[in-house]
Scaffold this motif. Structure first.
Motif, PDB file in Angstrom:
ATOM      1  N   LEU A  50     -72.756 -60.884  10.186  1.00 11.75           N
ATOM      2  CA  LEU A  50     -72.058 -60.145   9.135  1.00 11.75           C
ATOM      3  C   LEU A  50     -70.744 -60.806   8.737  1.00 11.75           C
ATOM      4  CD1 LEU A  50     -72.679 -56.490  10.352  1.00 11.75           C
ATOM      5  CD2 LEU A  50     -73.967 -57.800   8.658  1.00 11.75           C
ATOM      6  N   THR A  51     -70.186 -61.629   9.611  1.00 15.19           N
ATOM      7  CA  THR A  51     -68.923 -62.298   9.293  1.00 15.19           C
ATOM      8  C   THR A  51     -69.087 -63.816   9.179  1.00 15.19           C
ATOM      9  OG1 THR A  51     -68.375 -62.198  11.656  1.00 15.19           O
ATOM     10  CG2 THR A  51     -67.408 -60.519  10.229  1.00 15.19           C
ATOM     11  N   GLU A  52     -70.301 -64.272   8.931  1.00  8.92           N
ATOM     12  CA  GLU A  52     -70.517 -65.710   8.744  1.00  8.92           C
ATOM     13  C   GLU A  52     -69.872 -66.214   7.454  1.00  8.92           C
ATOM     14  OE1 GLU A  52     -74.709 -66.652  11.097  1.00  8.92           O
ATOM     15  OE2 GLU A  52     -74.725 -66.349   8.911  1.00  8.92           O
ATOM     16  N   THR A  53     -69.868 -65.380   6.422  1.00  7.54           N
ATOM     17  CA  THR A  53     -69.371 -65.830   5.116  1.00  7.54           C
ATOM     18  C   THR A  53     -68.190 -65.012   4.612  1.00  7.54           C
ATOM     19  OG1 THR A  53     -70.970 -64.424   3.950  1.00  7.54           O
ATOM     20  CG2 THR A  53     -71.649 -66.682   4.457  1.00  7.54           C
ATOM     21  N   MET A  54     -67.694 -64.076   5.406  1.00  7.81           N
ATOM     22  CA  MET A  54     -66.549 -63.266   4.975  1.00  7.81           C
ATOM     23  C   MET A  54     -65.728 -62.849   6.183  1.00  7.81           C
ATOM     24  SD  MET A  54     -68.280 -59.573   4.001  1.00  7.81           S
ATOM     25  CE  MET A  54     -69.677 -60.317   3.153  1.00  7.81           C
ATOM     26  N   CYS A  55     -64.452 -62.558   5.949  1.00  8.00           N
ATOM     27  CA  CYS A  55     -63.614 -62.067   7.049  1.00  8.00           C
ATOM     28  C   CYS A  55     -64.005 -60.630   7.363  1.00  8.00           C
ATOM     29  CB  CYS A  55     -62.134 -62.172   6.690  1.00  8.00           C
ATOM     30  SG  CYS A  55     -61.593 -61.189   5.284  1.00  8.00           S
ATOM     31  N   LYS A  56     -63.776 -60.225   8.591  1.00  4.54           N
ATOM     32  CA  LYS A  56     -64.207 -58.905   9.043  1.00  4.54           C
ATOM     33  C   LYS A  56     -63.665 -57.759   8.172  1.00  4.54           C
ATOM     34  CE  LYS A  56     -64.313 -55.911  13.105  1.00  4.54           C
ATOM     35  NZ  LYS A  56     -63.819 -55.723  14.487  1.00  4.54           N
ATOM     36  N   PRO A  57     -62.381 -57.766   7.771  1.00  4.60           N
ATOM     37  CA  PRO A  57     -61.893 -56.639   6.958  1.00  4.60           C
ATOM     38  C   PRO A  57     -62.663 -56.450   5.649  1.00  4.60           C
ATOM     39  CG  PRO A  57     -60.049 -57.888   7.818  1.00  4.60           C
ATOM     40  CD  PRO A  57     -61.280 -58.681   8.129  1.00  4.60           C
ATOM     41  N   LEU A  58     -63.349 -57.491   5.175  1.00  3.00           N
ATOM     42  CA  LEU A  58     -64.073 -57.377   3.910  1.00  3.00           C
ATOM     43  C   LEU A  58     -65.544 -57.026   4.080  1.00  3.00           C
ATOM     44  CD1 LEU A  58     -62.584 -60.248   1.714  1.00  3.00           C
ATOM     45  CD2 LEU A  58     -62.022 -57.804   1.717  1.00  3.00           C
ATOM     46  N   VAL A  59     -65.985 -56.784   5.304  1.00  2.00           N
ATOM     47  CA  VAL A  59     -67.374 -56.372   5.507  1.00  2.00           C
ATOM     48  C   VAL A  59     -67.590 -55.027   4.806  1.00  2.00           C
ATOM     49  CG1 VAL A  59     -69.058 -55.633   7.238  1.00  2.00           C
ATOM     50  CG2 VAL A  59     -67.640 -57.656   7.651  1.00  2.00           C
ATOM     51  N   PRO A  60     -68.638 -54.903   3.979  1.00  2.00           N
ATOM     52  CA  PRO A  60     -68.871 -53.645   3.243  1.00  2.00           C
ATOM     53  C   PRO A  60     -69.175 -52.480   4.176  1.00  2.00           C
ATOM     54  CG  PRO A  60     -70.092 -55.478   2.259  1.00  2.00           C
ATOM     55  CD  PRO A  60     -69.581 -55.965   3.586  1.00  2.00           C
ATOM     56  N   TYR A  61     -68.824 -51.277   3.697  1.00  2.00           N
ATOM     57  CA  TYR A  61     -68.995 -50.093   4.548  1.00  2.00           C
ATOM     58  C   TYR A  61     -69.279 -48.855   3.700  1.00  2.00           C
ATOM     59  CZ  TYR A  61     -68.487 -47.660   9.001  1.00  2.00           C
ATOM     60  OH  TYR A  61     -68.754 -46.967  10.150  1.00  2.00           O
ATOM     61  N   GLY A  78     -66.138 -52.600  16.021  1.00  2.00           N
ATOM     62  CA  GLY A  78     -65.896 -53.868  16.695  1.00  2.00           C
ATOM     63  C   GLY A  78     -67.123 -54.730  16.891  1.00  2.00           C
ATOM     64  N   THR A  79     -68.313 -54.147  16.798  1.00  2.00           N
ATOM     65  CA  THR A  79     -69.548 -54.876  17.064  1.00  2.00           C
ATOM     66  C   THR A  79     -70.596 -54.526  16.017  1.00  2.00           C
ATOM     67  OG1 THR A  79     -70.478 -53.124  18.443  1.00  2.00           O
ATOM     68  CG2 THR A  79     -69.100 -54.758  19.563  1.00  2.00           C
ATOM     69  N   GLY A 131     -58.141 -60.831  12.836  1.00  2.00           N
ATOM     70  CA  GLY A 131     -59.198 -61.147  13.801  1.00  2.00           C
ATOM     71  C   GLY A 131     -60.340 -61.937  13.187  1.00  2.00           C
ATOM     72  N   LEU A 132     -61.029 -62.704  14.029  1.00  2.00           N
ATOM     73  CA  LEU A 132     -62.154 -63.515  13.560  1.00  2.00           C
ATOM     74  C   LEU A 132     -63.418 -62.685  13.353  1.00  2.00           C
ATOM     75  CD1 LEU A 132     -61.758 -66.695  15.798  1.00  2.00           C
ATOM     76  CD2 LEU A 132     -61.301 -66.497  13.359  1.00  2.00           C
ATOM     77  N   GLY A 133     -63.521 -61.538  14.030  1.00  2.00           N
ATOM     78  CA  GLY A 133     -64.724 -60.727  13.894  1.00  2.00           C
ATOM     79  C   GLY A 133     -65.947 -61.376  14.510  1.00  2.00           C
ATOM     80  N   GLU A 134     -65.752 -62.130  15.580  1.00  2.43           N
ATOM     81  CA  GLU A 134     -66.862 -62.881  16.182  1.00  2.43           C
ATOM     82  C   GLU A 134     -67.957 -61.976  16.731  1.00  2.43           C
ATOM     83  OE1 GLU A 134     -64.783 -66.920  17.809  1.00  2.43           O
ATOM     84  OE2 GLU A 134     -64.190 -65.048  18.782  1.00  2.43           O
ATOM     85  N   ARG A 135     -67.608 -60.763  17.156  1.00  4.81           N
ATOM     86  CA  ARG A 135     -68.626 -59.853  17.696  1.00  4.81           C
ATOM     87  C   ARG A 135     -69.475 -59.206  16.605  1.00  4.81           C
ATOM     88  NH1 ARG A 135     -65.872 -55.520  21.222  1.00  4.81           N
ATOM     89  NH2 ARG A 135     -64.364 -55.582  19.532  1.00  4.81           N
ATOM     90  N   MET A 136     -69.155 -59.491  15.348  1.00  3.34           N
ATOM     91  CA  MET A 136     -69.939 -58.954  14.237  1.00  3.34           C
ATOM     92  C   MET A 136     -71.087 -59.879  13.828  1.00  3.34           C
ATOM     93  SD  MET A 136     -68.611 -55.982  13.416  1.00  3.34           S
ATOM     94  CE  MET A 136     -68.868 -55.603  11.680  1.00  3.34           C
ATOM     95  N   GLY A 137     -71.265 -60.985  14.535  1.00  2.00           N
ATOM     96  CA  GLY A 137     -72.415 -61.843  14.321  1.00  2.00           C
ATOM     97  C   GLY A 137     -72.547 -62.341  12.896  1.00  2.00           C
ATOM     98  N   SER A 196     -86.916 -54.841  13.171  1.00  4.41           N
ATOM     99  CA  SER A 196     -86.520 -53.638  13.898  1.00  4.41           C
ATOM    100  C   SER A 196     -85.410 -54.006  14.866  1.00  4.41           C
ATOM    101  CB  SER A 196     -87.719 -53.057  14.655  1.00  4.41           C
ATOM    102  OG  SER A 196     -87.332 -51.900  15.381  1.00  4.41           O
ATOM    103  N   GLY A 197     -84.320 -53.255  14.824  1.00  3.25           N
ATOM    104  CA  GLY A 197     -83.227 -53.504  15.741  1.00  3.25           C
ATOM    105  C   GLY A 197     -82.249 -54.550  15.238  1.00  3.25           C
ATOM    106  N   LEU A 198     -81.253 -54.836  16.072  1.00  6.51           N
ATOM    107  CA  LEU A 198     -80.121 -55.647  15.650  1.00  6.51           C
ATOM    108  C   LEU A 198     -80.055 -57.026  16.275  1.00  6.51           C
ATOM    109  CD1 LEU A 198     -77.518 -52.750  15.960  1.00  6.51           C
ATOM    110  CD2 LEU A 198     -78.539 -53.608  13.832  1.00  6.51           C
ATOM    111  N   ILE A 199     -81.064 -57.375  17.069  1.00  9.59           N
ATOM    112  CA  ILE A 199     -80.971 -58.601  17.840  1.00  9.59           C
ATOM    113  C   ILE A 199     -80.785 -59.842  16.977  1.00  9.59           C
ATOM    114  CG2 ILE A 199     -83.478 -58.927  17.905  1.00  9.59           C
ATOM    115  CD1 ILE A 199     -80.971 -59.700  20.749  1.00  9.59           C
ATOM    116  N   ASP A 200     -81.385 -59.859  15.781  1.00  4.59           N
ATOM    117  CA  ASP A 200     -81.255 -61.020  14.899  1.00  4.59           C
ATOM    118  C   ASP A 200     -79.858 -61.142  14.275  1.00  4.59           C
ATOM    119  OD1 ASP A 200     -83.871 -61.675  15.373  1.00  4.59           O
ATOM    120  OD2 ASP A 200     -84.645 -60.676  13.583  1.00  4.59           O
ATOM    121  N   LEU A 201     -79.066 -60.091  14.389  1.00  6.34           N
ATOM    122  CA  LEU A 201     -77.732 -60.078  13.765  1.00  6.34           C
ATOM    123  C   LEU A 201     -76.614 -60.321  14.761  1.00  6.34           C
ATOM    124  CD1 LEU A 201     -78.374 -56.869  11.676  1.00  6.34           C
ATOM    125  CD2 LEU A 201     -78.366 -59.190  10.780  1.00  6.34           C
ATOM    126  N   GLU A 202     -76.917 -60.196  16.036  1.00  9.95           N
ATOM    127  CA  GLU A 202     -75.898 -60.295  17.073  1.00  9.95           C
ATOM    128  C   GLU A 202     -75.329 -61.703  17.157  1.00  9.95           C
ATOM    129  OE1 GLU A 202     -74.742 -57.844  18.752  1.00  9.95           O
ATOM    130  OE2 GLU A 202     -76.244 -56.256  18.734  1.00  9.95           O
TER     131      GLU A 202
END
Length: 369
Positions: free
Chosen positions: A22-33, A256-257, A14-20, A361-367
């Motif tokens: 966070l997935t600009e420079t990496m694929c979604k499976p590699l997002v840290p957790y 997913g988001t 998946g492209l991970g497009e709903r992750m804003g 504050s909040g997530l709006i800048d990351l969406e």
């Protein structure tokens, strides 16, 4: 080897497009957790824990980075990762550092990923195919599920979990009878009639899965939606095949988001822990993250909170820096991020490598835009 004749299919395309951002420079499976690992590590760790001998990677987007991660941390550590059409390149060392991979055929959905990798998934040696996703967070042993699947003579056994009815519309809704036979599966229903959802991992009889995929592909490009939840499983239910549900207890989350990404990590701080720090995969550092009770926070290896900094109910990842005079509240600070003196984070995420100043504050800048 606990499950010698099971082969896993790891859906990671998946492209991970709903992750804003966070997935600009990496694929979604590699997002840290979880201040400890990356999203993909949970499913691979579950396969290793369960004794699955081989996991076939079904990837598409930024897959070179994903392959490098799996080679470095997982391949050959009890489970072999099969890189499909790239496997020979990876194993013979023919792939130069940073070199692009040969393109794969286009895919319209998860079922396409299975079809495009059929020669690896259905190669001799596997009685059952375990389908996993690379963006689900849970700690699980698939052994009892496979045993129940085989004892019942099921064609497919799907994981299910009860959740609050108001959230069911975000998932695949499942209806079962008293014997846990699945009578209906509806992806993202507008008006849910059940509080049972599909956890999106399941065990198929290999021969049955191959047969069903072949019949769906014969419908042509526009004759189906190329999806496991929307096509493969509903077709099996309609045809009267034996589709059973396996209740999944304990913590499970589909990330997913951006909102889910933030919320589910903050939930990891609850006591008792949904996922104790010692159970988390460790690929960001060799030692586990630690829970600091006086801060109510999960802090990654090598990270120190200096005097004069305020950290509450947050996750600080290995490699991040919080300066004296900074304040971090119910927030996630990713590797390489620096929270400067005077900065304040509240209910948000600091992306990897970001230099944080001022107030957020909040997530709006990351969406997603």
């Amino acid at each position: 080897m606990t499950l010698p004749d099971v082969r896993a299919a790891l859906l990671a395309g998946g492209l991970g497009e709903r992750m804003g951002r966070l997935t600009e420079t990496m694929c979604k499976p590699l997002v840290p957790y979880a201040a400890s690992c990356r999203l993909v590590d949970f499913s691979v760790a579950n396969a290793v824990r369960s004794g699955v001998p081989e996991v076939v990677l079904l990837s598409m987007h930024r897959e070179r980075d994903l392959i490098d991660h799996l080679v470095a941390h997982w391949d050959g550590r009890g489970t072999r990762v099969n890189f499909g059409p790239h496997d020979e390149l990876v194993r013979t060392g023919s792939l130069a550092a940073g070199a692009p991979l040969p393109p794969r055929p286009a895919e319209s959905g998860t079922a396409d990923a299975l079809l495009n990798n059929a020669e690896y998934l259905f190669a001799p040696g596997a009685r059952d195919v375990l389908v996993q996703h690379a963006d689900h967070v849970y700690v699980f042993d698939y052994g009892p599920m496979v045993a129940a699947h085989r004892a019942a003579g099921a064609d497919v056994t799907i994981g299910v979990q009860r959740i609050e009815r108001r959230f069911v519309h975000l998932f695949g809704m499942v209806e079962v009878d008293s014997d846990l036979r699945v009578r209906r599966l509806v992806e993202k229903p507008a008006e849910p009639t059940s509080d049972l959802v599909f956890t999106a991992f399941c065990v198929f009889r290999a021969d049955v899965l191959e047969e069903v995929l072949t019949s769906l592909a014969a419908l042509g490009e526009d004759g189906w939606r190329h999806d496991i939840s929307r096509d493969v499983l509903p077709a099996m239910i309609r045809e009267g095949r034996r589709v059973l549900a396996h209740p999944v207890s304990g913590y499970w989350a589909d990330i997913g988001t951006v909102e889910r990404y933030h919320l589910e990590q903050i939930r990891l701080l609850d006591r008792p822990f949904p996922l104790p720090p010692a159970t988390l995969p460790r690929t960001l550092a060799d030692v586990p993250s630690r829970f600091v009770p006086e801060r109510g926070s999960l802090i990654g290896a090598g990270v120190e909170v200096p005097a004069g900094a305020v950290v509450r109910s947050s996750l600080l990842f290995p490699g991040c820096v919080v300066e004296p005079g900074a304040e971090v509240d119910r927030s996630v600070v990713l590797p390489g991020a620096r929270v400067r003196a005077g900065a304040r984070l509240t209910d948000t995420v600091a992306p990897a490598g970001e230099d944080v100043t001022g107030l957020r504050s909040g997530l709006i800048d990351l969406e997603p835009a």
